[in-house]
Design a protein around this motif. Structure first.
Motif, short mmCIF file in Angstrom:
data_model
loop_
_atom_site.label_atom_id
_atom_site.label_comp_id
_atom_site.label_asym_id
_atom_site.label_seq_id
_atom_site.Cartn_x
_atom_site.Cartn_y
_atom_site.Cartn_z
N GLU A 38 -12.14 13.23 2.52
CA GLU A 38 -10.80 12.86 3.02
C GLU A 38 -9.89 12.56 1.85
N GLY A 39 -8.62 12.53 2.12
CA GLY A 39 -7.61 12.08 1.15
C GLY A 39 -6.68 11.15 1.90
N ILE A 40 -6.59 9.91 1.45
CA ILE A 40 -5.83 8.87 2.17
C ILE A 40 -4.91 8.20 1.16
N ARG A 41 -3.77 7.69 1.63
CA ARG A 41 -2.93 6.94 0.70
C ARG A 41 -2.75 5.51 1.18
N ALA A 42 -2.73 4.62 0.18
CA ALA A 42 -2.40 3.22 0.45
C ALA A 42 -1.04 2.94 -0.18
N TYR A 43 -0.25 2.13 0.51
CA TYR A 43 1.10 1.83 0.03
C TYR A 43 1.30 0.32 -0.06
N ARG A 89 -10.82 -5.14 -4.50
CA ARG A 89 -11.68 -5.31 -5.68
C ARG A 89 -11.13 -4.61 -6.91
N ASN A 90 -10.41 -3.50 -6.69
CA ASN A 90 -9.83 -2.78 -7.83
C ASN A 90 -8.38 -3.18 -8.11
N LYS A 91 -7.90 -4.17 -7.35
CA LYS A 91 -6.52 -4.65 -7.48
C LYS A 91 -5.52 -3.49 -7.40
N LEU A 92 -5.79 -2.58 -6.46
CA LEU A 92 -4.90 -1.43 -6.28
C LEU A 92 -3.98 -1.68 -5.09
N THR A 93 -2.73 -1.29 -5.22
CA THR A 93 -1.80 -1.41 -4.08
C THR A 93 -1.35 -0.01 -3.66
N ASP A 94 -0.57 0.66 -4.52
CA ASP A 94 -0.24 2.06 -4.25
C ASP A 94 -1.39 2.88 -4.80
N ALA A 95 -2.12 3.54 -3.93
CA ALA A 95 -3.31 4.25 -4.42
C ALA A 95 -3.66 5.44 -3.53
N TYR A 96 -4.42 6.33 -4.10
CA TYR A 96 -4.99 7.45 -3.35
C TYR A 96 -6.47 7.13 -3.15
N VAL A 97 -6.95 7.30 -1.93
CA VAL A 97 -8.32 6.93 -1.60
C VAL A 97 -9.09 8.21 -1.25
N ALA A 121 -10.96 5.15 -5.39
CA ALA A 121 -9.50 5.08 -5.28
C ALA A 121 -8.90 5.01 -6.67
N TRP A 122 -7.73 5.56 -6.81
CA TRP A 122 -7.03 5.50 -8.09
C TRP A 122 -5.53 5.61 -7.84
N GLU A 123 -4.75 5.25 -8.84
CA GLU A 123 -3.30 5.40 -8.70
C GLU A 123 -2.95 6.87 -8.91
N TRP A 124 -2.15 7.41 -8.02
CA TRP A 124 -1.82 8.84 -8.12
C TRP A 124 -0.41 9.05 -7.62
N GLY A 125 0.47 9.58 -8.46
CA GLY A 125 1.85 9.88 -8.03
C GLY A 125 1.85 11.04 -7.06
N ALA A 126 3.03 11.38 -6.54
CA ALA A 126 3.14 12.49 -5.58
C ALA A 126 2.49 13.74 -6.17
N TYR A 127 1.56 14.32 -5.44
CA TYR A 127 0.69 15.38 -5.96
C TYR A 127 1.47 16.60 -6.47
N LEU A 128 2.51 16.98 -5.75
CA LEU A 128 3.27 18.18 -6.16
C LEU A 128 4.57 17.80 -6.86
N GLY A 129 4.68 16.55 -7.31
CA GLY A 129 5.89 16.09 -7.97
C GLY A 129 6.99 15.83 -6.97
N ASP A 130 8.22 15.65 -7.47
CA ASP A 130 9.31 15.38 -6.54
C ASP A 130 10.43 16.41 -6.61
N LYS A 131 10.19 17.47 -7.38
CA LYS A 131 11.18 18.56 -7.42
C LYS A 131 10.84 19.58 -6.34
N GLN A 132 11.89 20.26 -5.86
CA GLN A 132 11.62 21.29 -4.85
C GLN A 132 10.76 22.40 -5.43
N LEU A 133 9.87 22.91 -4.62
CA LEU A 133 8.84 23.83 -5.11
C LEU A 133 9.28 25.29 -5.04
N ARG A 134 8.79 26.04 -6.02
CA ARG A 134 8.94 27.50 -5.99
C ARG A 134 7.57 28.07 -5.61
N LEU A 135 7.50 28.65 -4.43
CA LEU A 135 6.20 29.13 -3.91
C LEU A 135 6.05 30.63 -4.07
#
Ligand code: PMP
Length: 295
Positions: A38-43, A89-97, A121-135
Motif C-alpha cells: 500500500e501507499g498511504i499519506r499522513a498529514y 515513534r519516528n516523530k513523523l507528521t507529514d509522511a508517506y507510509v 514511513a518516511w517524509e516524501w514530497g509530492a511524488y510527481l512534483g507540483d508543476k504540470q506534467l508533460r505526458l
C-alpha cells in the motif's frame, strides 16, 4: 534517504530498528513479485497527525492479498493502530507510509503458508512534483485483467509501471500514460486519470485500472461541488480534445497535466475543474475530523 540509524519500522507485530531488520533472500516475493503493498499519506493537521483514509488503505491491502490468494490473517484495526504508533515513534507528521506483505522462503510457484508484514514511513514530497506534467502515451499497455488481478496492488505489477516510466523519462517527458489492452485510456504508472471537456469531468471506469483511493476521494469531492462526472471507456482522441486533465494518487495527490504527446491542453490550470479539486483535496486531507493519532 528512507531511513537513518534511529528509524523504527513495524515488522510482524514488533517495532524494530530499520537498520537491524532483515528478511530472507529466498522470499517468494523477492523472486516472483508475489506480494502486496500500500501507499498511504499522513498529514499534519491542527489537532495532530492524520493518516488519511487509513482504514480504506488497509482494507485494500487485505483485498489485494485475498485477490491473489496470499494468506492475510491481520486485523485491519491493529494495522491502523500500528501505523499511528509507527509515526509517533519516528516523530513523523507529514509522511508517506508503506505497508508491504511479503512471503516466506518458497521457490515453488504455489502459495506460501506464511507471510510477514512490514510497515515503514518516511517524509516524501509530492511524488510527481507540483508543476504540470508533460505526458506521453506509453508503448506499454496496462496488463490485461485476465492475466493478473488488476484491481490488486501487487508488487510484480509495478514492472509494467517502471517500464512505462523509464520510457517516458528517456524520451524527455515527465510521466507516462498507459492505455488498456483494448486501446482505451487507463491510468498512469502510479496515478489515476481525469479530464475535463465543456465543464464535465471524465475518468476511466473501474475494470482495467487500480481503484484509487484518491480517485474515490476526488469523486466524492466532485459530487459535493456539484460537478458532473462521467465514468466510462474513452479513447485517446477524447483526451486530445479535452480542455484540461489531471492525475491523482496518494503519492502524487492531484497534479495538473499540461500536455499529452504533442497536444497541449488549452485551458489554464488555474481556471480548470482540476485546480478546484486540487485545492479541495489539499484541504480535505488536512481536515481534523479524521484525526486518528495525536503526536
Ligand atoms: N494507479 C496505480 C497503478 C497506482 O499505483 C496508484 C497508486 N496507488 C494509483 C492508481 C492511485 O491509487 P491511490 O489513489 O489509492 O493511491
Amino acid at each position: 534517504m528512507y531511513y537513518n540509524d534511529n528509524t523504527v519500522i513495524y515488522l510482524d507485530g514488533k517495532f524494530v530498528k530499520a537498520n537491524q531488520a532483515s528478511t530472507d533472500l529466498y522470499s517468494q516475493t523477492l523472486h516472483y513479485g508475489y506480494g502486496v503493498f500500500e501507499g498511504i499519506r499522513a498529514y499534519a493537521t491542527e489537532n495532530g497527525t492524520q493518516v488519511f483514509k487509513s482504514y480504506e488503505h488497509f482494507e485494500r491491502l487485505k483485498r489485494s492479498a485475498e485477490l491473489i490468494q496470499i494468506p492475510f490473517a491481520y486485523d485491519v484495526q491493529a494495522l491502523v493502530d500500528a501505523t499511528d504508533e509507527l509515526l509517533r515513534r519516528n516523530k513523523l507528521t507529514d509522511a508517506y507510509v508503506r505497508p508491504l506483505v511479503f512471503c516466506d522462503p518458497n521457490m515453488t510457484l504455489a502459495r506460501p503458508n506464511n507471510v510477514s508484514i512490514m510497515i515503514c514511513a518516511w517524509e516524501w514530497g509530492a511524488y510527481l512534483g507540483d508543476k504540470q506534467l508533460r505526458l506521453m502515451v506509453s508503448s506499454y499497455c496496462r496488463p490485461h485483467p485476465r492475466s493478473i488481478k488488476i484491481e490488486a496492488k501487487v508488487c510484480g505489477h509495478y514492472v509494467n509501471s517502471i517500464l512505462a516510466t523509464n520510457e517516458a523519462k528517456d524520451k524527455g517527458y515527465d510521466e507516462a500514460l498507459l492505455l488498456d489492452s483494448d486501446g482505451f485510456l487507463a491510468e498512469g504508472p502510479g496515478a489515476n486519470l481525469f479530464f475535463e471537456k465543456d465543464g464535465v469531468l471524465f475518468t476511466p471506469q473501474l475494470g482495467n485500472i487500480l481503484p484509487g483511493i484518491t480517485r474515490a476521494t476526488v469523486l466524492e469531492i466532485a459530487e459535493e461541488l456539484e460537478m458532473e462526472v462521467q465514468q466510462g471507456l474513452f479513447k485517446p482522441n477524447e483526451l486530445f480534445e479535452a480542455d484540461s486533465a489531471f492525475y491523482c494518487g496518494t503519492a502524487a495527490e492531484v497534479i495538473g497535466i499540461a500536455s499529452v504527446d504533442e497536444t497541449v491542453f488549452p485551458k489554464a490550470w488555474k481556471d480548470s475543474l482540476g485546480k478546484k479539486l486540487q485545492d479541495a483535496y489539499s484541504k480535505r486531507v488536512r481536515e481534523t475530523s479524521n484525526v486518528l493519532s495525536k503526536n
